[in-house]
Design a protein around this motif. Structure first.
Motif, PDB file in Angstrom:
ATOM      1  N   ALA A 115       0.821  -1.213   0.000  1.00 36.78           N
ATOM      2  CA  ALA A 115       0.000   0.000   0.000  1.00 36.78           C
ATOM      3  C   ALA A 115       0.851   1.257   0.000  1.00 36.78           C
ATOM      4  N   VAL A 116       1.935   1.275   0.770  1.00 38.72           N
ATOM      5  CA  VAL A 116       2.761   2.478   0.832  1.00 38.72           C
ATOM      6  C   VAL A 116       3.355   2.792  -0.532  1.00 38.72           C
ATOM      7  N   GLU A 117       3.790   1.782  -1.239  1.00 37.71           N
ATOM      8  CA  GLU A 117       4.345   2.005  -2.579  1.00 37.71           C
ATOM      9  C   GLU A 117       3.256   2.491  -3.529  1.00 37.71           C
ATOM     10  N   HIS A 118       2.088   1.902  -3.436  1.00 42.88           N
ATOM     11  CA  HIS A 118       0.973   2.278  -4.314  1.00 42.88           C
ATOM     12  C   HIS A 118       0.505   3.709  -4.023  1.00 42.88           C
ATOM     13  N   PHE A 119       0.304   4.019  -2.750  1.00 42.72           N
ATOM     14  CA  PHE A 119      -0.103   5.384  -2.375  1.00 42.72           C
ATOM     15  C   PHE A 119       0.978   6.400  -2.741  1.00 42.72           C
ATOM     16  N   ALA A 120       2.246   6.029  -2.566  1.00 39.20           N
ATOM     17  CA  ALA A 120       3.340   6.952  -2.896  1.00 39.20           C
ATOM     18  C   ALA A 120       3.355   7.273  -4.383  1.00 39.20           C
ATOM     19  N   PHE A 178       9.082   7.337   2.929  1.00 38.37           N
ATOM     20  CA  PHE A 178       9.380   8.762   2.897  1.00 38.37           C
ATOM     21  C   PHE A 178       8.718   9.432   1.690  1.00 38.37           C
ATOM     22  N   ARG A 179       8.740   8.765   0.530  1.00 39.94           N
ATOM     23  CA  ARG A 179       8.060   9.327  -0.654  1.00 39.94           C
ATOM     24  C   ARG A 179       6.564   9.462  -0.383  1.00 39.94           C
ATOM     25  N   PHE A 180       5.983   8.442   0.214  1.00 39.54           N
ATOM     26  CA  PHE A 180       4.563   8.493   0.580  1.00 39.54           C
ATOM     27  C   PHE A 180       4.300   9.659   1.537  1.00 39.54           C
ATOM     28  N   LEU A 181       5.145   9.779   2.553  1.00 40.46           N
ATOM     29  CA  LEU A 181       4.950  10.821   3.549  1.00 40.46           C
ATOM     30  C   LEU A 181       4.972  12.200   2.907  1.00 40.46           C
ATOM     31  N   LEU A 182       5.957  12.461   2.066  1.00 41.75           N
ATOM     32  CA  LEU A 182       6.043  13.784   1.446  1.00 41.75           C
ATOM     33  C   LEU A 182       4.873  14.040   0.508  1.00 41.75           C
ATOM     34  N   ARG A 183       4.522  13.053  -0.294  1.00 40.65           N
ATOM     35  CA  ARG A 183       3.379  13.240  -1.201  1.00 40.65           C
ATOM     36  C   ARG A 183       2.113  13.532  -0.396  1.00 40.65           C
ATOM     37  N   LEU A 190      -9.000  13.556   4.357  1.00 39.83           N
ATOM     38  CA  LEU A 190      -8.115  13.252   5.484  1.00 39.83           C
ATOM     39  C   LEU A 190      -7.149  14.388   5.799  1.00 39.83           C
ATOM     40  N   ARG A 191      -7.354  15.518   5.164  1.00 40.03           N
ATOM     41  CA  ARG A 191      -6.410  16.631   5.249  1.00 40.03           C
ATOM     42  C   ARG A 191      -6.085  17.030   6.688  1.00 40.03           C
ATOM     43  N   GLU A 192      -7.088  17.257   7.496  1.00 37.12           N
ATOM     44  CA  GLU A 192      -6.852  17.709   8.874  1.00 37.12           C
ATOM     45  C   GLU A 192      -6.063  16.683   9.673  1.00 37.12           C
ATOM     46  N   ASP A 193      -6.393  15.414   9.509  1.00 36.33           N
ATOM     47  CA  ASP A 193      -5.686  14.352  10.228  1.00 36.33           C
ATOM     48  C   ASP A 193      -4.224  14.282   9.784  1.00 36.33           C
ATOM     49  N   VAL A 194      -3.990  14.375   8.484  1.00 40.00           N
ATOM     50  CA  VAL A 194      -2.626  14.338   7.953  1.00 40.00           C
ATOM     51  C   VAL A 194      -1.817  15.511   8.501  1.00 40.00           C
ATOM     52  N   ILE A 195      -2.385  16.689   8.449  1.00 40.87           N
ATOM     53  CA  ILE A 195      -1.677  17.887   8.915  1.00 40.87           C
ATOM     54  C   ILE A 195      -1.407  17.799  10.416  1.00 40.87           C
ATOM     55  N   THR A 196      -2.380  17.351  11.177  1.00 38.01           N
ATOM     56  CA  THR A 196      -2.190  17.210  12.621  1.00 38.01           C
ATOM     57  C   THR A 196      -1.062  16.235  12.930  1.00 38.01           C
ATOM     58  N   LEU A 248      12.630  18.011  -3.319  1.00 38.49           N
ATOM     59  CA  LEU A 248      12.662  16.580  -3.632  1.00 38.49           C
ATOM     60  C   LEU A 248      11.474  16.166  -4.489  1.00 38.49           C
ATOM     61  N   ILE A 249      10.327  16.724  -4.186  1.00 34.42           N
ATOM     62  CA  ILE A 249       9.112  16.341  -4.892  1.00 34.42           C
ATOM     63  C   ILE A 249       9.041  16.970  -6.275  1.00 34.42           C
TER      64      ILE A 249
END
Length: 188
Positions: A14-19, A99-104, A113-119, A163-164
Protein backbone atom coordinates in the motif's frame (compact mmCIF):
# COMPACT_ATOMS: atom_id res chain seq x y z
CA UNK A 1 -1.14 -1.00 16.98
CA UNK A 2 0.44 -4.39 16.41
CA UNK A 3 -0.20 -5.64 12.90
CA UNK A 4 -0.51 -9.24 11.79
CA UNK A 5 1.99 -10.48 9.19
CA UNK A 6 -0.73 -10.22 6.52
CA UNK A 7 -1.58 -6.65 7.51
CA UNK A 8 2.12 -5.73 7.41
CA UNK A 9 2.35 -7.22 3.92
CA UNK A 10 -0.66 -5.18 2.80
CA UNK A 11 0.94 -2.02 4.22
CA UNK A 12 4.20 -2.76 2.38
CA UNK A 13 2.40 -2.79 -0.95
CA UNK A 14 0.00 0.00 0.00
CA UNK A 15 2.76 2.48 0.83
CA UNK A 16 4.34 2.00 -2.58
CA UNK A 17 0.97 2.28 -4.31
CA UNK A 18 -0.10 5.38 -2.37
CA UNK A 19 3.34 6.95 -2.90
CA UNK A 20 3.06 6.51 -6.65
CA UNK A 21 -0.62 7.21 -7.25
CA UNK A 22 -1.79 9.22 -4.26
CA UNK A 23 -4.91 8.51 -2.30
CA UNK A 24 -7.56 9.26 -4.92
CA UNK A 25 -6.00 7.23 -7.74
CA UNK A 26 -5.08 4.27 -5.54
CA UNK A 27 -7.04 1.05 -5.75
CA UNK A 28 -7.63 -1.36 -2.90
CA UNK A 29 -8.16 -4.08 -5.50
CA UNK A 30 -4.69 -3.50 -6.92
CA UNK A 31 -3.11 -3.31 -3.45
CA UNK A 32 -4.80 -6.59 -2.47
CA UNK A 33 -3.64 -8.28 -5.68
CA UNK A 34 -0.08 -7.08 -5.13
CA UNK A 35 -0.24 -8.49 -1.59
CA UNK A 36 -1.39 -11.82 -3.03
CA UNK A 37 -4.98 -11.76 -1.80
CA UNK A 38 -8.47 -10.77 -2.77
CA UNK A 39 -9.94 -7.41 -1.86
CA UNK A 40 -12.33 -9.10 0.58
CA UNK A 41 -9.32 -10.46 2.49
CA UNK A 42 -7.85 -6.98 2.72
CA UNK A 43 -11.05 -5.86 4.46
CA UNK A 44 -10.42 -8.47 7.17
CA UNK A 45 -7.44 -6.30 8.21
CA UNK A 46 -8.59 -2.76 7.35
CA UNK A 47 -12.15 -1.48 7.45
CA UNK A 48 -11.70 0.76 4.42
CA UNK A 49 -9.27 2.77 2.31
CA UNK A 50 -9.06 5.50 4.97
CA UNK A 51 -8.10 2.95 7.62
CA UNK A 52 -5.34 1.50 5.46
CA UNK A 53 -4.12 4.96 4.46
CA UNK A 54 -4.00 6.10 8.09
CA UNK A 55 -2.06 3.00 9.13
CA UNK A 56 0.44 3.55 6.31
CA UNK A 57 0.75 7.20 7.38
CA UNK A 58 1.44 6.16 10.97
CA UNK A 59 4.12 3.71 9.83
CA UNK A 60 5.75 6.33 7.61
CA UNK A 61 5.80 8.84 10.47
CA UNK A 62 7.35 6.28 12.83
CA UNK A 63 10.04 5.60 10.24
CA UNK A 64 10.71 9.32 9.82
CA UNK A 65 10.91 9.87 13.57
CA UNK A 66 13.44 7.05 13.78
CA UNK A 67 15.48 8.48 10.89
CA UNK A 68 15.51 11.91 12.55
CA UNK A 69 16.44 10.54 15.97
CA UNK A 70 19.27 8.47 14.52
CA UNK A 71 20.58 11.39 12.48
CA UNK A 72 20.64 13.75 15.46
CA UNK A 73 22.20 11.08 17.71
CA UNK A 74 24.97 10.51 15.15
CA UNK A 75 26.20 14.09 15.35
CA UNK A 76 26.56 14.78 19.06
CA UNK A 77 28.74 17.72 19.92
CA UNK A 78 28.56 19.58 16.60
CA UNK A 79 28.07 23.35 16.88
CA UNK A 80 24.99 23.37 14.64
CA UNK A 81 22.86 20.22 14.75
CA UNK A 82 20.64 18.84 12.02
CA UNK A 83 23.09 18.50 9.17
CA UNK A 84 22.99 14.70 9.16
CA UNK A 85 19.22 14.69 8.87
CA UNK A 86 19.35 17.14 5.95
CA UNK A 87 22.16 15.19 4.28
CA UNK A 88 20.09 12.01 4.32
CA UNK A 89 16.87 13.46 2.84
CA UNK A 90 17.82 12.92 -0.79
CA UNK A 91 19.01 9.34 -0.25
CA UNK A 92 15.91 8.41 1.74
CA UNK A 93 13.64 9.93 -0.87
CA UNK A 94 15.28 7.78 -3.54
CA UNK A 95 15.22 4.59 -1.49
CA UNK A 96 12.27 4.76 0.90
CA UNK A 97 8.67 4.34 -0.25
CA UNK A 98 7.63 5.39 3.26
CA UNK A 99 9.38 8.76 2.90
CA UNK A 100 8.06 9.33 -0.65
CA UNK A 101 4.56 8.49 0.58
CA UNK A 102 4.95 10.82 3.55
CA UNK A 103 6.04 13.78 1.45
CA UNK A 104 3.38 13.24 -1.20
CA UNK A 105 0.75 12.96 1.50
CA UNK A 106 1.89 16.00 3.48
CA UNK A 107 2.22 18.30 0.48
CA UNK A 108 -0.89 17.04 -1.34
CA UNK A 109 -3.12 15.45 1.31
CA UNK A 110 -6.38 13.78 0.39
CA UNK A 111 -9.13 16.29 1.04
CA UNK A 112 -11.15 13.96 3.27
CA UNK A 113 -8.11 13.25 5.48
CA UNK A 114 -6.41 16.63 5.25
CA UNK A 115 -6.85 17.71 8.87
CA UNK A 116 -5.69 14.35 10.23
CA UNK A 117 -2.63 14.34 7.95
CA UNK A 118 -1.68 17.89 8.91
CA UNK A 119 -2.19 17.21 12.62
CA UNK A 120 0.00 14.10 12.50
CA UNK A 121 2.71 15.87 10.54
CA UNK A 122 2.71 18.82 12.95
CA UNK A 123 3.38 16.35 15.76
CA UNK A 124 6.36 15.05 13.79
CA UNK A 125 7.58 18.62 13.25
CA UNK A 126 7.30 19.20 17.00
CA UNK A 127 9.49 16.14 17.54
CA UNK A 128 12.01 17.44 14.99
CA UNK A 129 11.96 20.83 16.74
CA UNK A 130 12.66 19.12 20.08
CA UNK A 131 15.56 17.12 18.65
CA UNK A 132 17.10 20.26 17.20
CA UNK A 133 16.68 22.34 20.37
CA UNK A 134 18.02 19.54 22.59
CA UNK A 135 21.17 19.37 20.45
CA UNK A 136 21.88 23.12 20.60
CA UNK A 137 24.46 24.42 23.07
CA UNK A 138 22.83 25.08 26.46
CA UNK A 139 24.45 28.52 26.57
CA UNK A 140 22.56 29.72 23.50
CA UNK A 141 20.18 32.61 24.07
CA UNK A 142 16.53 31.37 23.91
CA UNK A 143 15.64 33.91 21.19
CA UNK A 144 18.56 32.72 19.05
CA UNK A 145 17.55 29.09 19.65
CA UNK A 146 14.01 29.85 18.48
CA UNK A 147 15.30 31.67 15.41
CA UNK A 148 17.63 28.80 14.54
CA UNK A 149 15.01 26.09 14.93
CA UNK A 150 12.46 28.01 12.87
CA UNK A 151 15.05 28.59 10.12
CA UNK A 152 16.03 24.92 10.26
CA UNK A 153 12.43 23.74 9.90
CA UNK A 154 12.07 26.15 6.97
CA UNK A 155 15.07 24.50 5.35
CA UNK A 156 13.58 21.05 5.93
CA UNK A 157 10.32 22.19 4.27
CA UNK A 158 12.15 23.77 1.35
CA UNK A 159 14.27 20.70 0.70
CA UNK A 160 11.27 18.40 0.92
CA UNK A 161 9.48 20.48 -1.72
CA UNK A 162 12.61 20.38 -3.89
CA UNK A 163 12.66 16.58 -3.63
CA UNK A 164 9.11 16.34 -4.89
CA UNK A 165 9.03 19.00 -7.58
CA UNK A 166 12.54 19.73 -8.78
CA UNK A 167 15.70 18.19 -10.17
CA UNK A 168 18.49 16.68 -8.06
CA UNK A 169 20.77 19.52 -9.18
CA UNK A 170 18.35 22.17 -7.92
CA UNK A 171 17.90 20.22 -4.71
CA UNK A 172 21.66 20.06 -4.11
CA UNK A 173 22.14 23.77 -4.87
CA UNK A 174 19.33 24.72 -2.49
CA UNK A 175 20.65 22.37 0.19
CA UNK A 176 24.18 23.79 0.04
CA UNK A 177 23.06 27.42 0.00
CA UNK A 178 20.54 27.16 2.83
CA UNK A 179 22.84 25.17 5.10
CA UNK A 180 25.69 27.61 4.46
CA UNK A 181 23.50 30.55 5.41
CA UNK A 182 22.23 28.83 8.55
CA UNK A 183 25.80 28.03 9.65
CA UNK A 184 26.61 31.75 9.59
CA UNK A 185 24.13 32.43 12.39
CA UNK A 186 25.99 33.12 15.63
CA UNK A 187 25.75 30.15 17.95
CA UNK A 188 27.86 31.42 20.83
Amino acid sequence: MSLSPSAKKICTFAVEHFAEFGYDASSLTVIAEQAGMRKASLYAHFANKDGLFNEVMDIALREERLAASNAFAAESGVPLPGGEYLNALHTRYASSPDFRFLLRTVYAPPLALREDVITKYRLFEADLRSLFIAALPRSLDPHNATTLVDAYLGIVDSLQVELIYNSPENYEARHRALWEILQRYPIS
